[in-house]
Design a protein around this motif. Sequence first.
Motif, PDB file in Angstrom:
ATOM      1  N   SER A 148       0.828  -1.201   0.000  1.00  0.00           N
ATOM      2  CA  SER A 148       0.000   0.000   0.000  1.00  0.00           C
ATOM      3  C   SER A 148       0.864   1.253   0.000  1.00  0.00           C
ATOM      4  O   SER A 148       0.430   2.300  -0.462  1.00  0.00           O
ATOM      5  CB  SER A 148      -0.946   0.011   1.205  1.00  0.00           C
ATOM      6  N   GLU A 149       2.099   1.140   0.508  1.00  0.00           N
ATOM      7  CA  GLU A 149       3.004   2.293   0.515  1.00  0.00           C
ATOM      8  C   GLU A 149       4.445   1.845   0.278  1.00  0.00           C
ATOM      9  O   GLU A 149       4.895   0.859   0.855  1.00  0.00           O
ATOM     10  CB  GLU A 149       3.002   2.997   1.870  1.00  0.00           C
ATOM     11  N   ILE A 150       5.131   2.600  -0.559  1.00  0.00           N
ATOM     12  CA  ILE A 150       6.574   2.481  -0.723  1.00  0.00           C
ATOM     13  C   ILE A 150       7.071   3.898  -0.972  1.00  0.00           C
ATOM     14  O   ILE A 150       6.658   4.541  -1.940  1.00  0.00           O
ATOM     15  CB  ILE A 150       6.969   1.587  -1.914  1.00  0.00           C
ATOM     16  N   TYR A 151       7.908   4.397  -0.092  1.00  0.00           N
ATOM     17  CA  TYR A 151       8.465   5.730  -0.292  1.00  0.00           C
ATOM     18  C   TYR A 151       9.837   5.812   0.362  1.00  0.00           C
ATOM     19  O   TYR A 151      10.180   5.028   1.234  1.00  0.00           O
ATOM     20  CB  TYR A 151       7.541   6.835   0.220  1.00  0.00           C
ATOM     21  N   LEU A 152      10.613   6.775  -0.078  1.00  0.00           N
ATOM     22  CA  LEU A 152      11.954   6.972   0.422  1.00  0.00           C
ATOM     23  C   LEU A 152      11.950   8.111   1.437  1.00  0.00           C
ATOM     24  O   LEU A 152      11.260   9.111   1.241  1.00  0.00           O
ATOM     25  CB  LEU A 152      12.885   7.321  -0.749  1.00  0.00           C
ATOM     26  N   LEU A 153      12.694   7.930   2.506  1.00  0.00           N
ATOM     27  CA  LEU A 153      12.893   8.978   3.505  1.00  0.00           C
ATOM     28  C   LEU A 153      14.343   9.441   3.445  1.00  0.00           C
ATOM     29  O   LEU A 153      15.254   8.616   3.373  1.00  0.00           O
ATOM     30  CB  LEU A 153      12.623   8.458   4.920  1.00  0.00           C
ATOM     31  N   ARG A 154      14.527  10.737   3.456  1.00  0.00           N
ATOM     32  CA  ARG A 154      15.864  11.322   3.577  1.00  0.00           C
ATOM     33  C   ARG A 154      15.899  12.025   4.913  1.00  0.00           C
ATOM     34  O   ARG A 154      15.097  12.928   5.176  1.00  0.00           O
ATOM     35  CB  ARG A 154      16.117  12.313   2.446  1.00  0.00           C
ATOM     36  N   ILE A 155      16.806  11.595   5.797  1.00  0.00           N
ATOM     37  CA  ILE A 155      16.865  12.116   7.156  1.00  0.00           C
ATOM     38  C   ILE A 155      18.220  12.787   7.361  1.00  0.00           C
ATOM     39  O   ILE A 155      19.257  12.175   7.125  1.00  0.00           O
ATOM     40  CB  ILE A 155      16.680  10.986   8.188  1.00  0.00           C
ATOM     41  N   VAL A 156      18.194  14.036   7.788  1.00  0.00           N
ATOM     42  CA  VAL A 156      19.412  14.739   8.177  1.00  0.00           C
ATOM     43  C   VAL A 156      19.282  14.975   9.677  1.00  0.00           C
ATOM     44  O   VAL A 156      18.473  15.790  10.115  1.00  0.00           O
ATOM     45  CB  VAL A 156      19.579  16.071   7.410  1.00  0.00           C
ATOM     46  N   ASP A 157      20.063  14.209  10.457  1.00  0.00           N
ATOM     47  CA  ASP A 157      19.928  14.282  11.915  1.00  0.00           C
ATOM     48  C   ASP A 157      20.567  15.568  12.455  1.00  0.00           C
ATOM     49  O   ASP A 157      21.231  16.302  11.718  1.00  0.00           O
ATOM     50  CB  ASP A 157      20.479  13.020  12.579  1.00  0.00           C
TER      51      ASP A 157
END
Length: 179
Positions: free
Chosen positions: A69-78
């Motif tokens: 139902s969902e596939i997405y990319l996360l870009r995380i800058v901590d």
Amino acid sequence: MRKAISLLVFLTCLSQLCYGISEEERRANWDKLREIKSQTSLTLHPKLGEITRGANMVEPGEELAKNFSEIYLLRIVDPEDNEHFKLHVTALHQGDEWLNYTRAALKSGGQKKLTELSRQELCEGNGSCQREEELEVDIGFEDIANNIGGRGLDIVLLGETRQEIHISSLYLLAMMQSM
């Protein structure tokens, strides 16, 4: 500062709820960088840092929609300016057994860390049930950067079944340009 960040996150969520985009309007034209970028969203999290969420790659009626139902990319800058990428996957399927994805790899080679976030059974009053498994796959910055100019990135989920997920080079570029 914390109040300002909390207010920004609240207003972002509120605007997304109030906007009320229909399903047809949310569909991305995967051949146009501007449309993919328009469906990314940026939020600030007090502990995790800056999080960019890419567009959902699962389109209703397509092959991937049978199992996901969902596939997405996360870009995380901590907060320490370290950049991380995670592929978020929600596997949703009918059946008596879980898909039990246990491993992830790049199709070109190399294992990736797979984390199961949640698992739940969704049953309706008529006895029909679906099984939902939420997963995250860690993807390196190098994997993203090395596949922007080519065909894109292919990730394989392995468990009771094998599932390949293709992330187009334009999608990868849109996420890199979300800075």
